[in-house]
Design an enzyme around this catalytic site. Structure first.
Site, mmCIF file in Angstrom:
data_model
loop_
_atom_site.group_PDB
_atom_site.id
_atom_site.type_symbol
_atom_site.label_atom_id
_atom_site.label_comp_id
_atom_site.label_asym_id
_atom_site.label_seq_id
_atom_site.Cartn_x
_atom_site.Cartn_y
_atom_site.Cartn_z
ATOM 1 N N HIS A 241 44.342 6.715 -63.576
ATOM 2 C CA HIS A 241 44.525 5.321 -64.177
ATOM 3 C C HIS A 241 44.053 5.308 -65.699
ATOM 4 O O HIS A 241 43.177 6.298 -66.082
ATOM 5 C CB HIS A 241 43.482 4.128 -63.671
ATOM 6 C CG HIS A 241 43.705 2.847 -63.999
ATOM 7 N ND1 HIS A 241 43.234 2.203 -65.004
ATOM 8 C CD2 HIS A 241 44.432 1.943 -63.100
ATOM 9 C CE1 HIS A 241 43.601 0.950 -65.212
ATOM 10 N NE2 HIS A 241 44.406 1.026 -64.005
ATOM 11 N N ASP B 115 46.499 0.905 -55.846
ATOM 12 C CA ASP B 115 48.274 1.157 -55.380
ATOM 13 C C ASP B 115 48.262 2.233 -54.165
ATOM 14 O O ASP B 115 49.341 2.335 -53.409
ATOM 15 C CB ASP B 115 49.232 1.344 -56.251
ATOM 16 C CG ASP B 115 49.275 0.041 -57.159
ATOM 17 O OD1 ASP B 115 49.131 -0.967 -56.304
ATOM 18 O OD2 ASP B 115 49.557 0.250 -58.435
HETATM 19 N N1 CMC Z 1 49.535 12.840 -60.805
HETATM 20 C C1 CMC Z 1 49.482 13.908 -61.462
HETATM 21 N N2 CMC Z 1 48.896 14.270 -62.533
HETATM 22 C C2 CMC Z 1 48.509 13.142 -63.178
HETATM 23 C C3 CMC Z 1 48.398 11.818 -62.740
HETATM 24 C C4 CMC Z 1 49.283 11.724 -61.300
HETATM 25 N N3 CMC Z 1 49.037 10.358 -60.726
HETATM 26 N N4 CMC Z 1 47.955 10.833 -63.507
HETATM 27 C C5 CMC Z 1 47.841 11.494 -64.829
HETATM 28 N N5 CMC Z 1 47.887 12.755 -64.452
HETATM 29 C C6 CMC Z 1 47.663 13.963 -65.409
HETATM 30 C C7 CMC Z 1 48.393 13.953 -66.238
HETATM 31 O O1 CMC Z 1 49.818 15.178 -66.427
HETATM 32 C C8 CMC Z 1 47.844 14.366 -67.708
HETATM 33 O O2 CMC Z 1 47.457 16.001 -67.357
HETATM 34 P P1 CMC Z 1 47.395 16.851 -68.798
HETATM 35 O O3 CMC Z 1 46.343 16.405 -69.590
HETATM 36 O O4 CMC Z 1 47.407 18.407 -67.993
HETATM 37 O O5 CMC Z 1 48.585 16.574 -69.671
HETATM 38 C C9 CMC Z 1 46.512 13.796 -67.296
HETATM 39 O O6 CMC Z 1 46.253 13.630 -66.003
HETATM 40 C C10 CMC Z 1 46.079 12.651 -68.067
HETATM 41 O O7 CMC Z 1 47.399 11.708 -67.786
HETATM 42 P P2 CMC Z 1 48.065 10.891 -68.883
HETATM 43 O O8 CMC Z 1 49.564 10.372 -68.411
HETATM 44 O O9 CMC Z 1 47.903 11.050 -70.196
HETATM 45 O O10 CMC Z 1 47.094 9.315 -68.466
HETATM 46 P P3 CMC Z 1 47.582 8.016 -68.681
HETATM 47 O O11 CMC Z 1 46.321 7.110 -69.056
HETATM 48 O O12 CMC Z 1 48.653 7.804 -69.819
HETATM 49 O O13 CMC Z 1 48.348 7.541 -67.580
HETATM 50 C C11 CMC Z 1 48.935 6.253 -65.420
HETATM 51 C C12 CMC Z 1 47.763 6.552 -66.643
HETATM 52 C C13 CMC Z 1 48.394 5.262 -64.467
HETATM 53 C C14 CMC Z 1 50.174 5.895 -65.990
HETATM 54 C C15 CMC Z 1 48.905 7.705 -64.637
HETATM 55 O O14 CMC Z 1 47.648 8.069 -64.129
HETATM 56 C C16 CMC Z 1 49.963 7.894 -63.601
HETATM 57 O O15 CMC Z 1 51.292 7.934 -63.836
HETATM 58 N N6 CMC Z 1 49.590 7.417 -62.233
HETATM 59 C C17 CMC Z 1 50.497 7.284 -61.341
HETATM 60 C C18 CMC Z 1 51.043 6.103 -61.184
HETATM 61 C C19 CMC Z 1 50.246 5.007 -60.803
HETATM 62 O O16 CMC Z 1 49.638 5.240 -59.622
HETATM 63 N N7 CMC Z 1 50.041 3.688 -61.346
HETATM 64 C C20 CMC Z 1 49.226 2.608 -61.084
HETATM 65 C C21 CMC Z 1 48.206 2.443 -61.782
HETATM 66 S S1 CMC Z 1 47.242 1.248 -61.276
HETATM 67 C C22 CMC Z 1 48.000 -0.303 -61.058
HETATM 68 C C23 CMC Z 1 48.147 -0.803 -62.432
HETATM 69 O O17 CMC Z 1 47.077 -1.355 -63.128
HETATM 70 O O18 CMC Z 1 49.544 -1.201 -62.682
#
Ligand code: CMC
Length: 432
Positions: A308, A366
Site C-alpha cells: 500500500h 483486498d
Molecule cells: N507485489 C510485489 N512487489 C510489490 C508489491 C506487490 N504487491 N507492491 C509493491 N511492491 C514492490 C515494488 O516492486 C517496489 O519494489 P522496488 O523498491 O524493488 O522497486 C516496492 O515494493 C515499492 O512499490 P511501489 O510500486 O513503489 O509502491 P506504490 O506505493 O507506488 O504502490 C500499490 C502501492 C498498492 C499500487 C502496490 O503496492 C501494488 O501494486 N499492490 C498490489 C495491488 C493492490 O493490492 N492494490 C490495492 C491497494 S489497497 C486498496 C485500495 O486502497 O485501493
C-alpha cells in the site's frame, strides 16, 4: 486555511534562500506550504504519483500508515465496524455520530431515494450483456446528472445534500441493476422496509419466482465490508473526484470519474485481481514458484492484495476483513475453500520473506475481500462495483468538504517538460 503556521522552512538554491510557512495538522506530518514557490523562485516541485504532496486540507479521514491506524472523523475503524454502514455514512458526511433520532431520520432519507428514474432501466438496455459492470457503473452514475437536474447546482447547499443522499441511496440500486443485467434476470426494485445492505442483497439475488430471505450473517458481513471501504483519505479515486469537482462539475459526473479511477487493478480492481491470482496459484504447493516469479522484477507479477502507498504495516482493514472472511465462509459452508488455504499460506510465506519484509509489504484490504465476496455469492466482476458502492459516501463527503472550502481552486498541476522546443510547421507536401 484552518491549519496553524508553526515554523518556516528554508529552501536554498544557487545561494539564494527562500522561506516557506510550515503548517501542523491535528496529527500526522507537518506540511510545507509551497503554493508561492513558483512566484518566489520560478521553479515547480516534481512529485510524480504525489508521494510527498498534500493536495488539500481535510477533516474527514486520517491514516497512520506506520502504525496501521485508520480513523474516520477521529473514530478507529475497529470501533466503527461495530455499528452499521449508514451510521458511518452519517459520520463521514456530517462529521459527528448521529443521535438515535438523527440516525432514524437519516436512514429514512436514504431509503426515500433508493429508486431510480424508470427511464434508467431503458438506458441499461443499450449495454451488451457481457459489459463489465464497472463500465455500466461509470456510465449509469454519470447519467444520473441527466435525470436529477434539481440537484446539480453545486453552489446550493440544499441541492448538494440532496445529490449526496441520492448518490448514497441510488448507487447500490444501479450496482444491483448492473449485476441483474449481466446475469439476464429482471431488475428487483428496492424494498424500503429492509436495512441498506439487506435491501442491496435482495436487489442482487432475489428473483420474482421465489421468496428471498436475507441471511443476517451475510448482510452484517457485507455491511461491515462497506464500512471498511467507506473512505480512505486522498487515494487515487478520491483525488480524482476532488480534481473533477474542482472545475465546478456536477457531483454525479465527479462520482462517475471516481468510479472510473477505482476500476484500475492498482486500486479498487485489486480485489478482483487478488482472487484471480489465488485461483491461478490454485494449490499451496505452487506458492513457492509464484513467490519466485513475484520477486523476479522482469516478470512484472505482483502479489495482489499486498502493499500500500500509505500503510507500511498491516492494513487495519485487512485484519477485520480476514475475520469477516472466516465468519462468511463458516456461514456458507466454505471453510475448506482451497483459495482460503492458498491465501493463508501465501500470507504466512510473504510475511516471513525478506523481499516483502524489507519493502514493508503487508496484506491490504483486498487480500481477503475477494474470497469473502465470492462466498457471499458475487461474481468477481462485481467486486470493484461493491467497493464503489461503499466508497460513494467517502467521495461525496470529500467533494462536499472541497466545495465548502472558501478558497478552493481548480486542480491544475504543472509538469517537467522534456519534449521538443519550438519548431516550425512543415506543410504535408513538403515533408519527406
Ligand atoms: N507485489 C510485489 N512487489 C510489490 C508489491 C506487490 N504487491 N507492491 C509493491 N511492491 C514492490 C515494488 O516492486 C517496489 O519494489 P522496488 O523498491 O524493488 O522497486 C516496492 O515494493 C515499492 O512499490 P511501489 O510500486 O513503489 O509502491 P506504490 O506505493 O507506488 O504502490 C500499490 C502501492 C498498492 C499500487 C502496490 O503496492 C501494488 O501494486 N499492490 C498490489 C495491488 C493492490 O493490492 N492494490 C490495492 C491497494 S489497497 C486498496 C485500495 O486502497 O485501493
Amino acid at each position: 486555511m484552518d491549519a496553524k503556521n508553526t515554523k518556516q522552512a528554508t529552501l536554498t538554491v544557487d545561494d539564494k534562500s527562500f522561506e516557506f510557512p510550515v503548517y501542523g495538522g491535528s496529527v500526522g506530518p507537518d506540511v510545507i506550504d509551497i503554493s508561492k514557490l513558483y512566484a518566489q523562485t520560478g521553479m515547480f516541485t516534481y512529485d510524480p504519483g504525489f508521494t510527498s504532496t498534500a493536495s488539500c486540507e481535510s477533516k474527514i479521514t486520517y491514516i497512520d500508515g506506520d502504525a496501521g491506524v485508520l480513523l474516520y472523523r477521529g473514530y478507529p475503524i475497529e470501533q466503527l465496524a461495530q455499528g452499521d454502514f449508514l451510521e458511518t455514512c452519517y459520520l463521514l458526511l456530517y462529521g459527528e455520530l448521529p443521535t438515535p433520532a438523527q440516525k432514524k431520520d437519516f436512514d429514512h432519507r436514504v431509503t426515500n431515494h433508493t429508486m431510480v428514474h424508470e427511464q434508467m432501466a431503458r438506458f441499461f438496455q443499450g449495454f451488451r450483456r457481457d459489459a463489465h459492470p464497472m463500465a455500466v457503473m461509470v456510465a449509469s452514475v454519470g447519467a444520473l446528472a441527466a435525470f436529477y437536474h434539481d440537484s446539480t447546482d453545486i453552489n446550493d447547499p440544499k441541492q448538494r445534500m440532496i445529490a449526496s443522499m441520492r448518490m448514497i441511496a441510488k448507487v447500490p440500486t444501479l450496482a444491483a441493476m448492473a449485476y441483474k443485467y449481466a446475469v439476464g434476470q429482471p431488475f428487483v426494485y428496492p424494498k424500503n422496509s429492509l436495512d441498506y445492505t439487506s435491501n442491496f442483497l435482495r436487489m442482487c439475488f432475489a428473483v420474482p419466482c421465489e421468496e428471498y430471505v436475507v441471511n443476517p450473517v451475510l448482510s452484517k458481513a457485507l455491511d461491515r465490508i462497506f464500512i471498511l471501504h467507506a473512505d480512505h483519505e486522498q487515494n487515487a479515486s478520491t483525488s480524482t473526484v476532488r480534481s473533477a469537482g474542482s472545475s465546478g462539475a456536477n457531483p454525479f459526473a465527479c462520482i462517475a470519474a471516481g468510479i472510473a479511477c477505482l476500476w484500475g487493478p492498482a486500486h479498487g480492481g485489486a480485489n478482483e485481481a487478488a482472487l484471480q491470482m489465488l485461483a491461478e496459484i490454485g494449490t499451496v504447493d505452487r506458492i513457492p514458484d509464484f513467490i519466485k516469479a513475484v520477486k523476479d522484477k522482469s516478470s512484472k507479477i505482483r502479489l495482489m492484495g499486498f502493499g500500500h502507498r500509505v500503510y507500511k504495516n498491516y492494513d487495519p482493514r485487512a485484519k477485520l476483513m480476514q475475520q469477516t472472511c472466516h465468519e462468511v465462509l463458516k456461514e456458507t459452508g466454505h471453510q475448506d475453500d482451497p483459495l482460503l488455504k492458498v491465501a493463508l499460506e501465501l500470507e504466512k510465506i510473504a510475511l516471513n520473506d525478506e523481499y516483502f519484509v524489507s519493502r514493508k509489504l503487508y496484506p491490504n484490504v483486498d487480500f481477503y475481500s475477494g474470497i469473502t465476496l465470492k462466498a457471499i455469492g458475487f461474481p468477481t466482476s462485481m467486486f470493484t462495483v461493491l467497493f464503489a458502492v461503499a466508497r460513494t459516501v467517502g467521495w461525496i463527503s470529500q467533494w462536499n468538504e472541497m466545495i465548502q472550502e472558501p478558497n478552493y481552486k481548480i486542480s491544475r498541476p504543472r509538469q517537467l517538460y522534456l519534449g521538443d522546443t519550438s519548431r516550425n510547421y512543415v506543410p504535408l507536401d513538403k515533408r519527406t
